[in-house]
Motif scaffolding. Structure first.
Motif, PDB file in Angstrom:
ATOM      1  N   MET A 169       4.742  19.029   4.761  1.00  0.00           N
ATOM      2  CA  MET A 169       3.959  17.923   5.299  1.00  0.00           C
ATOM      3  C   MET A 169       4.542  16.626   4.730  1.00  0.00           C
ATOM      4  SD  MET A 169       1.339  17.380   7.309  1.00  0.00           S
ATOM      5  CE  MET A 169      -0.104  18.474   7.279  1.00  0.00           C
ATOM      6  N   GLU A 170       5.043  15.765   5.611  1.00  0.00           N
ATOM      7  CA  GLU A 170       5.646  14.517   5.135  1.00  0.00           C
ATOM      8  C   GLU A 170       4.562  13.451   4.993  1.00  0.00           C
ATOM      9  OE1 GLU A 170       8.833  13.833   4.289  1.00  0.00           O
ATOM     10  OE2 GLU A 170       9.368  15.943   4.499  1.00  0.00           O
ATOM     11  N   CYS A 171       4.041  13.006   6.126  1.00  0.00           N
ATOM     12  CA  CYS A 171       2.896  12.097   6.158  1.00  0.00           C
ATOM     13  C   CYS A 171       1.906  12.785   7.086  1.00  0.00           C
ATOM     14  CB  CYS A 171       3.286  10.743   6.743  1.00  0.00           C
ATOM     15  SG  CYS A 171       4.290   9.715   5.666  1.00  0.00           S
ATOM     16  N   SER A 172       0.748  13.201   6.568  1.00  0.00           N
ATOM     17  CA  SER A 172      -0.176  13.972   7.391  1.00  0.00           C
ATOM     18  C   SER A 172      -0.550  13.179   8.635  1.00  0.00           C
ATOM     19  CB  SER A 172      -1.438  14.309   6.599  1.00  0.00           C
ATOM     20  OG  SER A 172      -2.257  13.149   6.465  1.00  0.00           O
ATOM     21  N   TYR A 215       0.813  -1.220   0.000  1.00  0.00           N
ATOM     22  CA  TYR A 215       0.000   0.000   0.000  1.00  0.00           C
ATOM     23  C   TYR A 215       0.848   1.272   0.000  1.00  0.00           C
ATOM     24  CZ  TYR A 215      -3.649  -3.361   0.775  1.00  0.00           C
ATOM     25  OH  TYR A 215      -4.492  -4.423   0.612  1.00  0.00           O
ATOM     26  N   GLY A 216       2.145   1.123  -0.220  1.00  0.00           N
ATOM     27  CA  GLY A 216       3.000   2.296  -0.294  1.00  0.00           C
ATOM     28  C   GLY A 216       3.248   2.919   1.068  1.00  0.00           C
ATOM     29  N   LEU A 217       3.266   2.096   2.102  1.00  0.00           N
ATOM     30  CA  LEU A 217       3.495   2.589   3.466  1.00  0.00           C
ATOM     31  C   LEU A 217       4.905   3.148   3.574  1.00  0.00           C
ATOM     32  CD1 LEU A 217       2.151   2.508   6.396  1.00  0.00           C
ATOM     33  CD2 LEU A 217       3.723   0.591   6.788  1.00  0.00           C
ATOM     34  N   ARG A 218       5.013   4.419   3.889  1.00  0.00           N
ATOM     35  CA  ARG A 218       6.326   5.044   3.996  1.00  0.00           C
ATOM     36  C   ARG A 218       6.844   4.853   5.419  1.00  0.00           C
ATOM     37  NH1 ARG A 218       7.698  11.333   3.282  1.00  0.00           N
ATOM     38  NH2 ARG A 218       9.960  11.154   3.392  1.00  0.00           N
ATOM     39  N   THR A 260      -3.008  10.832  13.748  1.00  0.00           N
ATOM     40  CA  THR A 260      -4.358  11.048  13.205  1.00  0.00           C
ATOM     41  C   THR A 260      -5.412  10.525  14.173  1.00  0.00           C
ATOM     42  OG1 THR A 260      -3.570  10.840  10.924  1.00  0.00           O
ATOM     43  CG2 THR A 260      -5.928  10.490  11.294  1.00  0.00           C
ATOM     44  N   ALA A 270       2.339   8.649  11.871  1.00  0.00           N
ATOM     45  CA  ALA A 270       1.346   9.607  11.397  1.00  0.00           C
ATOM     46  C   ALA A 270      -0.059   9.073  11.660  1.00  0.00           C
ATOM     47  CB  ALA A 270       1.553   9.872   9.902  1.00  0.00           C
ATOM     48  N   MET A 271      -0.257   7.767  11.465  1.00  0.00           N
ATOM     49  CA  MET A 271      -1.574   7.183  11.714  1.00  0.00           C
ATOM     50  C   MET A 271      -1.915   7.226  13.204  1.00  0.00           C
ATOM     51  SD  MET A 271      -2.205   4.122   8.999  1.00  0.00           S
ATOM     52  CE  MET A 271      -0.609   3.472   8.634  1.00  0.00           C
ATOM     53  N   ALA A 272      -0.906   7.054  14.061  1.00  0.00           N
ATOM     54  CA  ALA A 272      -1.147   7.186  15.508  1.00  0.00           C
ATOM     55  C   ALA A 272      -1.571   8.620  15.825  1.00  0.00           C
ATOM     56  CB  ALA A 272       0.101   6.799  16.297  1.00  0.00           C
ATOM     57  N   ALA A 282       4.937   6.836   8.334  1.00  0.00           N
ATOM     58  CA  ALA A 282       3.499   6.637   8.144  1.00  0.00           C
ATOM     59  C   ALA A 282       2.802   6.004   9.367  1.00  0.00           C
ATOM     60  CB  ALA A 282       3.243   5.813   6.883  1.00  0.00           C
TER      61      ALA A 282
END
Lengths: 386, 147
Positions: free
Chosen positions: A197-200, A137-140, A151, A147-149, A144
């Protein structure tokens, strides 16, 4: 839980960093150099060492050094590896398996990149869930998952980008007092929000550095520690916990296994958060440090944003955090946990110059490894706390 | 941010088939989402593996999933993780909680990245892989698809 309390002490530390972010040596030579510095700091020699820890190859290291240790530990939990080494070393010393343990780390990603050396890539074979279920899924990595934490934390608790940015601002203020830090110039919340913004929702200045760096610590028994060159820094408590390896398996993105490692380490030490004079909390990203503040009990779950807002983790604040300038501004060679220990020990020994805290007695080094996966907490204290 | 990408660069790293996941991938050939259920625990788990991560049982049944769920969390990636990914355009990587209670990763497609929200209802959609399998992705759930 009395456990390991006061059985062992860190007696020597050293780290190698540079304001340019680059060092002139690498690999085993750099490891050997920083081990020598840490042994000199303790007033010990290589002949005294009978235990080795290394995050990849304790056997290869011992061979290179020409020693024959009776305690060996190649545990790798990512950035928290060195807190885990300290925990294991204290247990081994307390159990009589060995008497003097060295742990070392050296990594030179910045000069490697300059020299065109290939980056380490994940193993793309089968039986690697990261490759099967996330990388397509292109997880950087590593941004990433963090970033999800962030969000999720924002959605559940209303945490803001400004509050996360305050952590970077406060940490940079500490770096301003450390002439060895990579970045020292003061920054503002607006500077963080204006950075790319790297990974929002994480901006560039929410992310740690990529620098060369190396460090080592030497640990021995409490009895022997008192005969050595520097004041002993005792291991009062230690705890480790991991609950996932890839981010899609993390049970709750706003709660790390630091809840457990921290509670165990604090219970062993017999302390509460209000006893802590210095928190060295792994700051791979601003959100990482915010989660530590909640999970170690410095504030309630969800209140990390308002907690940091007034700058209480900055110089002059009520909870000094990451006084060396942290992974955000001091150094971050990939697995930063060694530098948490080095700074905690130097602060407890009163060796930190302009950034020195006033007579700190208890410091916590809290390492975080992989993607909020493995937390390891060390409670360290001076002679008065033993 | 635009990145110059050669035309023959693969868009994605295609996933291998690890032991225990064969039925999952086989079903994707027909664009069917199936989940492994432990027959002892009567619970689904993810990712697929040879044993139940709750009880280590090996009696596992593959059952169709509704294919609907909500966004648990996400990030908009402004720079691609690999050279060809998304042809240099921003894209969303999300964790989706399915109605069955398991969580899996996927891209959110079918809406502008900035429209993605935590809690947004989504349903599965498929992207063809080079070997006949399909990769599950997610798109905003339309009213007529909502259960």
């Amino acid at each position: 839980m009395a456990g390991l309390r006061g059985a062992a002490a860190i007696v020597g530390v050293a780290d190698e960093v540079s304001p340019t972010g680059e060092l002139g040596s690498s690999g085993r030579a750099l490891e050997a150099a920083v081990i020598k510095q840490a042994l000199d700091d303790a007033g010990l020699t290589l002949a005294d060492v009978d235990g080795v820890c290394h995050s990849a190859s304790s056997m290869g290291l011992a061979e290179y050094l020409g020693i024959h240790p009776t305690f060996t530990d190649s545990t790798n939990t990512g950035g928290s590896s060195f807190e885990v080494h300290a925990e294991h070393a204290a247990a081994a010393i307390a159990a009589g398996l060995c008497e003097v343990v060295v742990s070392v780390y050296a990594s030179t990603p910045r000069s490697d990149r300059r020299d065109g050396k290939p980056r380490r890539r994940p193993d793309l074979g089968v039986n690697n869930p990261l490759v099967d279920w996330e990388l397509p899924y292109g997880l950087r990595l590593p941004m990433a998952p963090y970033a999800m934490a962030a969000t999720r934390h924002m959605a559940e608790f209303g945490t803001t980008s400004e509050q996360l940015a305050q952590i970077a601002v406060s940490t940079r203020a500490w770096a301003g007092l450390n002439e060895r830090a990579r970045y020292r110039q003061a920054i503002t919340i607006d500077d963080v929000l204006a950075s790319p913004m790297e990974c929002s929702p994480l901006h560039l200045l929410d992310c740690c550095l990529v620098t060369d760096g190396a460090g080592a610590f030497v640990m021995t028994s409490a009895a022997r520690a008192r005969t050595l060159a520097k004041p002993p820094v005792y291991v009062l408590g230690a705890g480790t916990c991991h609950d996932h390896s890839i981010i899609s398996q993390m049970p709750d993105l706003t709660t790390t296994p630091g809840v457990i490692s921290g509670a165990n380490a604090f219970a062993m030490a017999g302390i509460t958060p209000s006893d802590v004079d210095l928190l060295m909390g792994y700051d791979s990203f601003t959100i990482t440090a915010l989660l530590h503040l909640e999970d170690l009990g410095f504030c309630a779950k969800g209140e990390g944003g308002p907690f940091v807002e007034d700058g209480k983790t900055a110089p002059g604040g009520s909870l000094p955090m990451n006084t060396n300038g942290g992974g955000l501004s001091y150094t971050h060679p990939g697995m930063y946990g060694m530098f948490l220990i080095v700074e905690a020990v130097k602060q407890l020994r009163g060796e930190c110059g302009e950034r020195q805290l006033e007579s700190p007695e208890i410091a916590v080094a809290h390492g975080s490894g992989i993607v909020l996966s493995c937390m390891s907490t060390l409670v360290l204290g001076t002679e008065a706390t033993r | 941010m635009s990145t110059k990408v050669p035309a023959d660069t693969p868009l994605r790293m295609e996933p291998p088939i690890s032991p225990g996941a064969e039925p999952f991938w086989e079903a994707t050939r027909e664009c069917r989402l199936v989940l492994p259920w432990c027959l002892a625990c009567e619970r689904p788990f993810f990712y697929p593996r040879e044993v139940c991560p709750l009880c280590l049982g090996t009696a596992i049944a593959w059952r169709p999933a509704t294919g609907t769920g909500v966004v648990y969390s996400f990030t908009i990636e402004n720079r691609p993780a690999t050279a060809g990914f998304s042809m240099g355009k921003p894209y969303v990587v999300a964790l989706v909680e399915l109605d069955e209670g398991v969580r899996l990763m996927g891209n959110i497609v079918g809406c502008p990245p900035e429209k993605t929200e935590v809690g947004m209802p989504v349903s599965v959609t498929w992207e063809a892989l080079s070997d006949g399998r399909h990769l599950p992705l997610f798109e905003p759930r339309r009213e007529e698809n909502a259960r």
